[in-house]
Scaffold this motif. Structure first.
Motif: not given
Length: 450
Positions: A215-218, A230-231, A276-277
């Motif tokens: 998955n490309h979503h970091k 990472l969240y 986004t964070t």
């Protein structure tokens, strides 16, 4: 059932009008101020209610890039089975570029494998192959995308392909992407795929080796060893990038029972992750979810004049899946409720919708319980139709009010007619007395004449 709902509608209308007298005076509403972000457009929407917690130019038309694939995946899981065989055409292989997993003409994969490649590796050839398979042909699928966008309430969206590669006629907005994402999250298959960090495609008829996906979503996965974004609570999303669109990002995150959808568009990397964070932190720190059924007292309290959702024996109840999202500084009673009737649905009669600070903040359906009590059916049950539903109501308090009204009206009419009759009787008696006096006088006159 239609007659029953008509009576229910009248009842809800009466309660809706009466609520003006029972709602407390509302304090001045407060909505927390959101952070400043670098991106041109952004939105944060709470998934269960659709409440917009933050927005910046959220209706601006922009190029989406690969976040387009959320719509492609949604249509695929709604209109196909995961075990269906998808064959890659020459167009799927040669009319796409950019990110992919390098499939060959006439290669066959299952729909499930295609969807994982679509969402994890952003495979453009898989998007094309999915479109041809689900739509029957490419153009039909693109039309399906636009029809679905209209159905979901999108007003600034026009799709021209299933992958998001540059096209001047292919655009959307942050708000519309939030609507599409909200619909996608309601599908369990989509939720499973978008939350997957890694997946392995087995050998195919054209590839003897396995294909490994990451998955490309970091914010979900340390793609290429980068764990800096990472969240906690991230459950998926979709990345996007083209030169024309710049970086776009859709992120789903859950904490404390609240699911957030964050969309940022036209961002310079890595600001799409930073913004986004910050937006997710702002919303989780400043807002909370309230269950309507557990907290609504205006219609369920012991106030006898307004107790329409009384208990388990009542024929109406508030859907336990209804929620309201409010700033943490506010209480549930600060939200202003309004009952709206629904005459079309079979299993509900309306909704309670809430506003706060001039915003729609959620609500709950008013469901028909199907409780069966022997007294006071709205409809006479047809003995020949054993399956016909009879809707009953807990009438204790409503009947008291109705009887009081009837009694007062009856007393009023009684007094009015009694007065009329009294004067009529008195008039007749007086007339008879006068007539009797005249006859006596006439007899005395006759005697004198004799």
């Amino acid at each position: 059932m239609k007659k029953s709902k008509k009576w229910i509608g009248l009842l809800l209308g009466a309660v809706s009008l009466f609520q003006i007298n029972i709602l407390p005076v509302q304090a001045e509403a407060y909505w927390p101020e959101g952070p400043t972000i670098a991106g041109d457009s952004a939105i944060v929407m709470e998934a269960s209610t659709g409440t917009v917690l933050y927005e910046k130019n959220s209706h601006q038309e922009l190029y989406p890039a690969s976040i387009t694939k959320i719509m492609t995946a949604l249509l695929a899981v709604e209109n196909s089975s995961l075990d269906e065989q998808v064959t890659f055409s020459a167009n799927a292989v040669y009319k796409t570029e950019g990110s992919g997993i390098w499939r060959d003409v006439d290669e066959v994969m299952t729909m499930k494998e295609c969807l994982y490649a679509l969402m994890l590796e952003s495979a453009n050839e898989c998007a094309y192959a999915i479109a041809e398979h689900v739509g029957g042909n490419y153009d039909t699928f693109v039309q399906m995308m636009n029809d679905k966008a209209t159905e979901l309430g999108c007003q600034n969206t026009h799709f021209n392909n299933p992958h998001g590669l540059p096209d001047e006629s292919h655009h959307t907005s942050a708000y519309d992407m939030a609507l599409i994402s909200r619909a996608a999250l309601q599908n369990e298959t989509f939720r499973l795929i978008t939350s997957t960090k890694r997946y392995t495609i087995p050998a195919t008829n054209k590839h003897a080796e396995e294909t490994y996906l990451s998955n490309h979503h970091k914010m979900l996965n340390n793609w290429k060893g980068d764990s800096s974004y990472l969240y906690e609570g991230c459950i998926g999303g979709k990345t996007g990038y083209t030169t024309a669109a710049n970086s776009t990002l859709v992120t789903f995150a859950e904490r404390d029972g609240m699911t957030l959808i964050c969309v940022v568009m036209n961002e310079e990397s890595p600001n799409h992750y930073v913004d986004t964070t910050n937006l997710l932190n702002y919303c989780f720190e400043n807002f909370q979810l309230w269950n309507v059924a557990e907290n609504e007292n205006n219609y369920t309290s012991d106030k006898t004049e307004n107790k329409i959702f009384a208990n388990e024996e009542s024929f109406l109840s508030i859907d336990p899946q209804g929620f309201v999202v409010l700033p943490k500084a506010a209480g549930f009673t600060d939200a202003v409720p309004e009952i709206k009737e629904d005459t079309k649905a079979e299993d509900k009669v309306g909704t309670i919708q809430y506003t706060y600070a001039d915003r729609n903040v959620g609500g709950a359906d008013i469901k028909i319980n199907g409780a069966k009590v022997s007294q006071f059916p709205f409809e006479k049950e047809d003995a020949s139709d054993n399956e016909k539903k009879v809707v009953h109501i807990n009438t204790k308090y409503i009947l008291i009010g109705i009887l009081v009204v009837i009694l007062l009206v009856g007393i009023g009419f009684g007094i009015y007619h009694f007065a009329d009759n009294f004067y009529l009787i008195r008039y007749k008696l007086m007339s008879k007395r006068q007539k009797g006096f005249k006859e006596i006088k006439q007899r005395k006159r006759r005697r004198k004449k004799r």
